[in-house]
Enzyme design. Structure first.
Site, PDB file in Angstrom:
ATOM      1  N   HIS A 159       3.194  13.726  14.677  1.00 49.37           N
ATOM      2  CA  HIS A 159       1.966  13.343  15.386  1.00 49.37           C
ATOM      3  C   HIS A 159       1.370  14.556  16.108  1.00 49.37           C
ATOM      4  CE1 HIS A 159       3.829   9.052  15.705  1.00 49.37           C
ATOM      5  NE2 HIS A 159       2.890   9.030  14.774  1.00 49.37           N
ATOM      6  N   SER A 204       8.149   7.316  13.619  1.00 44.41           N
ATOM      7  CA  SER A 204       8.615   6.738  14.886  1.00 44.41           C
ATOM      8  C   SER A 204       9.745   5.743  14.622  1.00 44.41           C
ATOM      9  CB  SER A 204       7.466   6.020  15.593  1.00 44.41           C
ATOM     10  OG  SER A 204       6.446   6.928  15.895  1.00 44.41           O
ATOM     11  N   LYS A 209       4.284  -4.578  14.719  1.00 46.76           N
ATOM     12  CA  LYS A 209       5.447  -3.824  15.215  1.00 46.76           C
ATOM     13  C   LYS A 209       5.849  -4.294  16.612  1.00 46.76           C
ATOM     14  CE  LYS A 209       4.434   0.516  12.777  1.00 46.76           C
ATOM     15  NZ  LYS A 209       3.861   1.868  12.952  1.00 46.76           N
ATOM     16  N   ARG A 237       1.748  11.002   5.080  1.00 42.44           N
ATOM     17  CA  ARG A 237       3.035  11.574   4.666  1.00 42.44           C
ATOM     18  C   ARG A 237       3.313  11.319   3.199  1.00 42.44           C
ATOM     19  NH1 ARG A 237       5.988   8.269   9.163  1.00 42.44           N
ATOM     20  NH2 ARG A 237       4.545   6.890   8.096  1.00 42.44           N
TER      21      ARG A 237
HETATM   22  O1  PNS Z   1       0.822   4.144  14.151  1.00 40.49           O
HETATM   23  P1  PNS Z   1       0.450   2.845  13.476  1.00 40.49           P
HETATM   24  O2  PNS Z   1       1.340   1.719  13.933  1.00 40.49           O
HETATM   25  O3  PNS Z   1       0.420   2.969  11.981  1.00 40.49           O
HETATM   26  O4  PNS Z   1      -1.047   2.524  13.960  1.00 40.49           O
HETATM   27  C1  PNS Z   1      -1.719   1.345  13.548  1.00 40.49           C
HETATM   28  C2  PNS Z   1      -2.868   1.023  14.506  1.00 40.49           C
HETATM   29  C3  PNS Z   1      -2.328   0.876  15.923  1.00 40.49           C
HETATM   30  C4  PNS Z   1      -3.895   2.144  14.457  1.00 40.49           C
HETATM   31  C5  PNS Z   1      -3.517  -0.320  14.018  1.00 40.49           C
HETATM   32  O5  PNS Z   1      -2.539  -1.327  14.009  1.00 40.49           O
HETATM   33  C6  PNS Z   1      -4.716  -0.723  14.888  1.00 40.49           C
HETATM   34  O6  PNS Z   1      -5.794  -0.237  14.675  1.00 40.49           O
HETATM   35  N1  PNS Z   1      -4.477  -1.615  15.883  1.00 40.49           N
HETATM   36  C7  PNS Z   1      -5.524  -2.090  16.775  1.00 40.49           C
HETATM   37  C8  PNS Z   1      -6.025  -3.463  16.337  1.00 40.49           C
HETATM   38  C9  PNS Z   1      -7.032  -3.323  15.195  1.00 40.49           C
HETATM   39  O7  PNS Z   1      -8.101  -2.790  15.349  1.00 40.49           O
HETATM   40  N2  PNS Z   1      -6.624  -3.839  14.030  1.00 40.49           N
HETATM   41  C10 PNS Z   1      -7.440  -3.765  12.847  1.00 40.49           C
HETATM   42  C11 PNS Z   1      -7.100  -2.539  12.054  1.00 40.49           C
HETATM   43  S1  PNS Z   1      -7.293  -2.823  10.369  1.00 40.49           S
END
Ligand code: PNS
Length: 165
Positions: free
Chosen positions: A17, A130, A41, A92
Site C-alpha cells: 500500500h 493485509s 471483511k 497484484r
Molecule cells: O482494500 P479493499 O478491502 O479491497 O477495499 C475495498 C473498498 C473498501 C474500497 C470497497 O469495499 C468500498 O468501496 N467500500 C465502500 C462502500 C462502497 O462504496 N461500496 C461500493 C463499491 S463497488
C-alpha cells in the site's frame, strides 16, 4: 487542482500500500488515502487505528501532498465530495484485475464520471496482502517484511492481544 483518492480497507496498511501511495502521490496535486468499510471483511483494527497506522507508516516519507482520513459510506460520495479526478488502486494479479474492474463498473454506475487508475505492484511486494499479514501475525509469525517498520510494534501488540483473548 487534481485530487486523487486511494481508498481501501487497509486492515492493516502494508508495504505494498505504501509503495502505491508513494507512486500515486507523484501523479496528482493531492492524494487522499481513505479508510473505508468493506462489508465483506471483518476488520481487526478500528477505522481510527487504521488511519493512525497509515500516518505512522508515512512519517519518514517526504510526501507533503498526502492526507489520510476515514469515511463511512459509499466511495463515490467521498469521491464527489472531494472533487476527485480519479481513484487509484494497486494491482497484484489477474484476480485483482477482475475485482477492480467489477468495482470500477459498479462505481461508474453510481457516478458516471468515476474513474480509476490501476497501478501494477512492485514485483517484490506482489505477494503481500493485509489478509496474509493478519493470518501470519495472529499465529505469531514474522510480519516484518510485509508492513512498514514504523508500525510493526503496534501491529504485533494487537495480534498478541488477539491471541490471549
Ligand atoms: O482494500 P479493499 O478491502 O479491497 O477495499 C475495498 C473498498 C473498501 C474500497 C470497497 O469495499 C468500498 O468501496 N467500500 C465502500 C462502500 C462502497 O462504496 N461500496 C461500493 C463499491 S463497488
Amino acid at each position: 487542482m487534481n485530487v486523487m483518492l486511494f481508498p481501501g480497507s487497509f486492515d492493516p496498511f502494508t508495504r505494498g500500500h505504501r509503495d502505491i501511495a508513494r507512486r500515486a502521490s507523484k501523479l496528482c496535486d493531492k492524494l487522499v488515502i481513505a479508510v473505508l468499510e468493506n462489508p465483506s471483511k471483518q476488520p481487526t483494527f478500528t477505522p481510527e487505528e487504521r488511519v493512525e497506522l497509515i500516518k505512522l507508516s508515512l512519517i519518514n516519507e517526504d510526501l507533503n501532498n498526502v492526507e489520510v482520513m476515514s469515511w463511512s459510506g459509499l466511495l463515490v460520495d467521498l469521491y464527489k465530495q472531494l472533487g476527485c479526478c480519479a481513484s487509484v488502486r494497486g494491482l497484484r494479479s489477474e484476480t485483482d484485475f477482475r475485482y477492480e474492474s467489477e468495482m470500477a463498473l459498479a462505481n461508474r454506475l453510481l457516478l458516471p464520471g468515476y474513474d480509476v487508475v490501476l497501478l501494477p505492484c512492485r514485483d517484490d511486494l506482489s505477494l503481500i496482502s493485509s489478509s496474509m499479514v493478519k493470518e501470519v501475525g495472529l499465529y505469531g509469525g514474522d510480519i516484518s517484511k510485509m508492513i512498514p517498520a514504523e508500525i510493526i510494534d503496534i501491529v504485533k501488540e494487537k495480534f498478541s492481544k488477539g491471541r490471549t483473548q
